[in-house]
Write a protein that holds these residues in place. Sequence first.
Motif, PDB file in Angstrom:
ATOM      1  N   GLY A 166      41.137  -2.298  12.127  1.00  0.00           N
ATOM      2  CA  GLY A 166      41.249  -2.961  10.835  1.00  0.00           C
ATOM      3  C   GLY A 166      42.525  -2.700  10.083  1.00  0.00           C
ATOM      4  N   ALA A 207      43.133 -11.257  12.331  1.00  0.00           N
ATOM      5  CA  ALA A 207      41.763 -11.717  12.552  1.00  0.00           C
ATOM      6  C   ALA A 207      41.599 -12.032  14.026  1.00  0.00           C
ATOM      7  N   ASN A 214      34.548 -11.091   5.235  1.00  0.00           N
ATOM      8  CA  ASN A 214      34.930 -10.067   6.214  1.00  0.00           C
ATOM      9  C   ASN A 214      33.732  -9.521   6.993  1.00  0.00           C
ATOM     10  N   THR A 234      37.993  -6.952   8.096  1.00  0.00           N
ATOM     11  CA  THR A 234      38.830  -8.133   7.869  1.00  0.00           C
ATOM     12  C   THR A 234      39.135  -8.876   9.168  1.00  0.00           C
ATOM     13  N   GLN A 235      39.056  -8.184  10.305  1.00  0.00           N
ATOM     14  CA  GLN A 235      39.310  -8.845  11.586  1.00  0.00           C
ATOM     15  C   GLN A 235      38.235  -9.875  11.916  1.00  0.00           C
ATOM     16  N   ARG A 293      36.956 -11.992   9.558  1.00  0.00           N
ATOM     17  CA  ARG A 293      36.911 -12.942   8.460  1.00  0.00           C
ATOM     18  C   ARG A 293      36.793 -14.384   8.962  1.00  0.00           C
TER      19      ARG A 293
END
Length: 175
Positions: free
Chosen positions: A49, A54, A85, A93-94, A96
């Motif tokens: 992260g 993403a 997220n 957040t990866q 999202r």
Amino acid sequence: MTSETAVLGGGCFWCTEAVYLEVKGVTSVESGYTGGHVPDPSYEQVCAGETGHAEVVKLAFDPAVISFHDLLEIFFTIHDPTTLNRQGNDVGTQYRSVIYYQSPQQEATARQVVAEMANVWDAPIVTELAPAQSYYRAEDYHQDYFRQHPLQGYCAFVVAPKVAKFKKTYSNRLR
């Protein structure tokens, strides 16, 4: 044949890739990373992260067979665009919800589809719309992951139901 590109992030790329591999008019699907600040990141870096990237799929599609609009309708059916997220137990957040548009036309279409989908979901849509950025192909072992590992736990319990939902909902869009 004319080909266009779409880059979409809807949580884990294994799920998104598995669905789009079944879509008539999609000529290639590749899992990768985009939207961050680290050049050519590894899966481990993205999962930590700290890269800003993403997990996404990069699609090549024939707009004479399937429109960008229709690809986005599928996108909003196969993931939850209302969770920031997060997709299920995948948090960060990866994972999202994001559409990386390739042109002003794709941006306009994405905005239109987001507005249309606002009536479908009970919570506000948090899908990010962003211009295309540097894209990095994920490691080879991530490509076509679901087909290669259908009995792996995550694939059997998370990916397979999403593919089944797609096939039931969009039987007219199957290859």
